[in-house]
Design an enzyme around this catalytic site. Structure first.
Site: not given
Length: 216
Positions: A19, A75, A92
């Site tokens: 991520c 994250h 996202d």
């Protein structure tokens, strides 16, 4: 405006479980395509984690549950805050929510602040200004290898990210987020701190929306 419309996530590079690199490249593309400022001054990279590296997030594509909840160790998302526009937007690539989503609705749906959590699951947020992130962040992906040097997850096809000063890996400095590092209160000078500190500032869940109400 383009930034206010839902965008196809397929337009952006995405490698599962990487991520931080996905967001790095997402911010670069938002800037190069005119969705964001050319200098990325309206973009902020936000690392989410805690002392125990156990954070529940809802509406995540990797989840196998109907509500999309999953327990990540950390994250990373992008939040866009334009000076004269509201609301801030969350980008996202791992979420099933609209892309991008207004910050308030993203917080309500993804973090569910009213959902009671034990203290070890409470989330904290490291806010880093994208222009600094571009200059300083580096990852040689060592965190994704086991003790024998084998990949735990297939890496992206492009080269690892190297910082401007030649640093090859400092991801651990960004993802290590401790509750004691969170600022006590949100003040106007926090924006200056974010724009000048390599590792930005850490805020708690009650402060994340408040920070993005400050003039940037």
């Amino acid at each position: 405006m383009a930034s206010q419309q839902e965008t196809e996530t397929s337009q952006f590079d995405h490698t599962p479980l990487y991520c931080e690199e996905n967001v790095y490249r997402l911010c670069k593309k938002l800037s190069s395509t005119g969705v964001a400022d050319t200098e990325a001054s309206d973009l902020f990279v936000v690392f989410i984690s805690n002392d125990k590296k156990q954070i529940p997030l809802w509406h995540q594509k990797a989840s196998h549950r109907a509500d999309g909840v999953i327990l990540w160790d950390y994250h990373v998302i992008c939040i866009q805050k334009k000076e004269n526009e509201k609301p801030p937007l969350v980008w996202d690539l791992d979420s099933t929510l609209p892309f991008p989503s207004p910050l308030a609705s993203y917080v309500a749906e993804t973090f569910r602040p009213s959902f009671p959590l034990f203290s070890e699951f409470r989330r904290f947020y490291r806010i880093v200004h994208a222009p600094i992130f571009f200059r300083c962040f580096a990852s040689d992906r060592r965190h994704m290898k086991d003790s024998d040097g084998n990949w735990n997850a297939q890496p992206p096809p492009y080269d690892p990210i190297i910082a401007e000063d030649g640093t090859v890996h400092n991801l651990n400095e960004y993802m290590e987020i401790r509750s004691v590092d969170a600022v006590p209160i949100i003040e106007a000078d926090l924006v200056n701190a974010v724009k000048n500190e390599q590792l930005g500032v850490v805020v708690n869940e009650k402060q994340i929306e408040e920070f993005f109400t400050l003039p940037t």
